[in-house]
Scaffold this motif. Sequence first.
Motif, PDB file in Angstrom:
ATOM      1  N   CYS A 156     -21.847   2.756 -34.214  1.00  0.00           N
ATOM      2  CA  CYS A 156     -21.229   3.946 -33.637  1.00  0.00           C
ATOM      3  C   CYS A 156     -20.264   4.549 -34.647  1.00  0.00           C
ATOM      4  O   CYS A 156     -19.472   3.833 -35.257  1.00  0.00           O
ATOM      5  CB  CYS A 156     -20.482   3.570 -32.355  1.00  0.00           C
ATOM      6  N   THR A 157     -20.346   5.852 -34.819  1.00  0.00           N
ATOM      7  CA  THR A 157     -19.492   6.521 -35.796  1.00  0.00           C
ATOM      8  C   THR A 157     -18.228   7.101 -35.162  1.00  0.00           C
ATOM      9  O   THR A 157     -17.395   7.666 -35.863  1.00  0.00           O
ATOM     10  CB  THR A 157     -20.274   7.667 -36.471  1.00  0.00           C
ATOM     11  N   ALA A 158     -18.087   6.958 -33.826  1.00  0.00           N
ATOM     12  CA  ALA A 158     -16.984   7.640 -33.132  1.00  0.00           C
ATOM     13  C   ALA A 158     -15.823   6.724 -32.764  1.00  0.00           C
ATOM     14  O   ALA A 158     -14.819   7.194 -32.235  1.00  0.00           O
ATOM     15  CB  ALA A 158     -17.518   8.311 -31.870  1.00  0.00           C
ATOM     16  N   GLY A 159     -15.939   5.440 -33.003  1.00  0.00           N
ATOM     17  CA  GLY A 159     -14.830   4.543 -32.709  1.00  0.00           C
ATOM     18  C   GLY A 159     -14.648   4.217 -31.235  1.00  0.00           C
ATOM     19  O   GLY A 159     -13.535   3.895 -30.798  1.00  0.00           O
ATOM     20  N   CYS A 160     -15.716   4.283 -30.447  1.00  0.00           N
ATOM     21  CA  CYS A 160     -15.604   3.975 -29.013  1.00  0.00           C
ATOM     22  C   CYS A 160     -15.059   2.573 -28.781  1.00  0.00           C
ATOM     23  O   CYS A 160     -14.269   2.348 -27.853  1.00  0.00           O
ATOM     24  CB  CYS A 160     -16.963   4.105 -28.340  1.00  0.00           C
ATOM     25  N   ALA A 161     -15.485   1.626 -29.621  1.00  0.00           N
ATOM     26  CA  ALA A 161     -15.121   0.226 -29.423  1.00  0.00           C
ATOM     27  C   ALA A 161     -13.693  -0.084 -29.842  1.00  0.00           C
ATOM     28  O   ALA A 161     -13.229  -1.219 -29.682  1.00  0.00           O
ATOM     29  CB  ALA A 161     -16.091  -0.680 -30.184  1.00  0.00           C
ATOM     30  N   THR A 162     -12.977   0.905 -30.350  1.00  0.00           N
ATOM     31  CA  THR A 162     -11.580   0.705 -30.747  1.00  0.00           C
ATOM     32  C   THR A 162     -10.663   1.723 -30.070  1.00  0.00           C
ATOM     33  O   THR A 162      -9.590   2.048 -30.582  1.00  0.00           O
ATOM     34  CB  THR A 162     -11.429   0.792 -32.279  1.00  0.00           C
ATOM     35  N   ALA A 163     -11.063   2.207 -28.895  1.00  0.00           N
ATOM     36  CA  ALA A 163     -10.309   3.258 -28.202  1.00  0.00           C
ATOM     37  C   ALA A 163      -8.901   2.832 -27.820  1.00  0.00           C
ATOM     38  O   ALA A 163      -8.003   3.671 -27.671  1.00  0.00           O
ATOM     39  CB  ALA A 163     -11.065   3.705 -26.953  1.00  0.00           C
ATOM     40  N   LEU A 164      -8.674   1.530 -27.668  1.00  0.00           N
ATOM     41  CA  LEU A 164      -7.364   1.038 -27.235  1.00  0.00           C
ATOM     42  C   LEU A 164      -6.440   0.639 -28.386  1.00  0.00           C
ATOM     43  O   LEU A 164      -5.305   0.209 -28.144  1.00  0.00           O
ATOM     44  CB  LEU A 164      -7.535  -0.178 -26.314  1.00  0.00           C
TER      45      LEU A 164
END
Length: 291
Positions: free
Chosen positions: A250-258
């Motif tokens: 994923c290029t959008a950083g969904c997994a690091t939203a927090l």
Amino acid sequence: MDGRFGIIGGSGLYDIPGLSDASWTTVESPWGVPSDAILTGTLDGVPLAFLPRHGRGHVHAPTTVPDRANIDAMKRLGVTHLVSISACGSFREDMAPGDFVVVDQFIDRTFAREKSFFGTGCVAHVSLADPVCPDLSAACVTAGRGAGITMHDGGTYLAMEGPQFSTRAESLMYRAWGCDVIGMTNMPEAKLAREAELHYASVAMITDYDSWHPDHGAVDVADVIRTLQGNGTKARDLVVALARSLPRRCTAGCATALTHAVMTSPDQRDPALTAKLDAVAGRVLIPKDPT
């Protein structure tokens, strides 16, 4: 793809062609009881989990869907990529019943639902400027078109409280706002998925023209159900095609939203709330063992 592929959808997806080792798994959540047990199995080599949003037999109204428990349960099962599949009405002539829209924006008009895992004792603010995963959404478009479905790439979803459909005045107002489709279930689901650091995409299956269209009149539930049944077959085809083309990164950083979202200092956090957040936010709240 690392992790499990998750689907939250309706009854048309109970029987997914090619799903092996299928079984219903009960997942306990500190956020309440999920809508139902979760159907797990393997599809084309990809671990899959399917949760009926309204429960088998459609027992939950849109307002009473336990969204926090649902998202938490999926996260506990190891889901990393979550696709929402739901029915909707259309505000656009060119988005016709039977078409699918891969949503990229939301307007949240719901008012009677719990919308966050966080609160007093552990405050967090995540960004929702771009509320879906662009890579997973793009994969949905490609998979759907490959399955012969008319797919619209992008659209704004107006989330209403329900359970009644719109008045004609409301429908005309939402259309004037520039909304593309309307539904009752994607909020706060999308917000909670972002807080849980999931890659989330929303596929809206058009069943009707809401009540704005001069040639179609008010929403007819019988017509909606007939279109919904046809859409169920298309949704199964989409899921099967998508399992073969899930994005590897994923290029959008969904997994690091927090990463920078939690505002409450560690010494002021409520231990009880922090404990409930173990699956959703354990990455940022639970210290890692240096050994």
